[in-house]
Write an enzyme that holds these catalytic residues in place. Structure first.
Site, PDB file in Angstrom:
ATOM      1  CG  ASN A  63     -22.340  49.789   8.616  1.00 31.06           C
ATOM      2  OD1 ASN A  63     -23.254  49.643   7.832  1.00 31.06           O
ATOM      3  ND2 ASN A  63     -22.479  50.463   9.744  1.00 31.06           N
ATOM      4  CD  GLU A  65     -22.196  49.086  14.022  1.00 33.70           C
ATOM      5  OE1 GLU A  65     -22.961  48.859  14.983  1.00 33.70           O
ATOM      6  OE2 GLU A  65     -22.061  50.217  13.537  1.00 33.70           O
ATOM      7  CB  CYS A  74     -16.232  51.064   7.145  1.00 37.05           C
ATOM      8  SG  CYS A  74     -15.744  52.063   8.545  1.00 37.05           S
ATOM      9  CD  GLU A  76     -17.167  53.521   3.358  1.00 36.27           C
ATOM     10  OE1 GLU A  76     -17.406  52.678   4.258  1.00 36.27           O
ATOM     11  OE2 GLU A  76     -17.427  54.729   3.481  1.00 36.27           O
ATOM     12  CB  CYS A 112     -13.426  56.258   8.546  1.00 36.73           C
ATOM     13  SG  CYS A 112     -12.774  54.597   8.252  1.00 36.73           S
ATOM     14  CB  CYS A 115     -12.700  53.470   4.412  1.00 32.43           C
ATOM     15  SG  CYS A 115     -13.637  52.261   5.378  1.00 32.43           S
TER      16      CYS A 115
HETATM   17  N1  THU Z   1     -19.156  53.469   8.769  1.00 28.59           N
HETATM   18  C1  THU Z   1     -19.110  52.990   7.497  1.00 28.59           C
HETATM   19  O1  THU Z   1     -19.481  51.845   7.226  1.00 28.59           O
HETATM   20  N2  THU Z   1     -18.641  53.818   6.544  1.00 28.59           N
HETATM   21  C2  THU Z   1     -18.305  55.126   6.727  1.00 28.59           C
HETATM   22  O2  THU Z   1     -17.930  55.793   5.769  1.00 28.59           O
HETATM   23  C3  THU Z   1     -18.372  55.707   8.068  1.00 28.59           C
HETATM   24  C4  THU Z   1     -18.697  54.774   9.163  1.00 28.59           C
HETATM   25  C5  THU Z   1     -19.722  52.586   9.797  1.00 28.59           C
HETATM   26  C6  THU Z   1     -18.783  52.044  10.818  1.00 28.59           C
HETATM   27  C7  THU Z   1     -19.715  51.771  11.959  1.00 28.59           C
HETATM   28  O3  THU Z   1     -20.350  50.519  11.763  1.00 28.59           O
HETATM   29  C8  THU Z   1     -20.773  52.857  11.856  1.00 28.59           C
HETATM   30  O4  THU Z   1     -20.703  53.303  10.512  1.00 28.59           O
HETATM   31  C9  THU Z   1     -20.573  54.027  12.813  1.00 28.59           C
HETATM   32  O5  THU Z   1     -19.311  54.511  12.747  1.00 28.59           O
END
Ligand code: THU
Length: 163
Positions: A63, A65, A74, A76, A112, A115
């Site tokens: 991920n 940010e 994310c 995925e 999520c 994704c």
């Molecule tokens: N996130 C993912 O990378 N994958 C998931 O399946 C759930 C959430 C990340 C997005 C964000 O950077 C952090 O987790 C919190 O939501």
């Protein structure tokens, strides 16, 4: 006529990564490793995703940010977009996802909604299922045979096709 309809999804749960095939263990280990590459200074929630291609190549994701929160992505989607951008016509076989959660260690973490939509897109495009392996700090592993299992009734391109 009113009828009750049911959607059911089955998946495998493993108590420990050691119960998986060597290939799946390797891919999950890669996802665990990749979670260390997450750029997640805001949530401090580190996720790694490894996509195994039919060619044997493994494409990395974690991920990413951003100070403007919605601009992040994310793990995925980072992994699947990279796989599609770099290996356009090579089928994806499996995506292994690891979430290094401290807070919900007892509970499995799953992708999520956005994704899931993206995962289903590539699965439909390649007309072959993509297996999903999920793992978090609790060490339990869940295996889904197809991304569609995570998004029943998914919207896909067939809905856009004119007769
Ligand atoms: N996130 C993912 O990378 N994958 C998931 O399946 C759930 C959430 C990340 C997005 C964000 O950077 C952090 O987790 C919190 O939501």
């Amino acid at each position: 006529m009113k009828e009750n309809q049911t959607i059911s999804v089955s998946y495998l749960s493993y108590g420990n990564i050691s119960e998986l095939s060597d290939a799946d263990q390797l891919l999950l280990s890669k996802a665990i490793e990749l979670s260390n590459d997450a750029y997640a200074p805001y949530s401090e929630f580190h996720v790694g995703a490894a996509v195994l291609l039919k060619s044997g190549e493994v494409v990395a994701g974690s991920n990413q940010e951003n100070a403007a929160y919605p601009s992040g992505l994310c793990a995925e989607r980072v992994a699947m977009f990279a796989a599609s951008a770099n290996f356009r016509d090579v089928d994806m076989e499996t995506i292994a996802i690891y979430a290094a959660s401290e807070t919900t260690a007892q509970k499995q973490i799953s992708p999520c909604g956005s994704c899931r939509q993206v995962m289903v897109e590539y699965e439909v495009k390649q007309a072959n299922n993509v297996r999903v392996l999920l793992m978090n700090s609790s060490k339990e592993v869940w295996e889904f045979n197809s991304c569609k299992d995570l998004l029943p009734l998914a919207f896909d391109f067939t809905a856009l096709k004119k007769q």
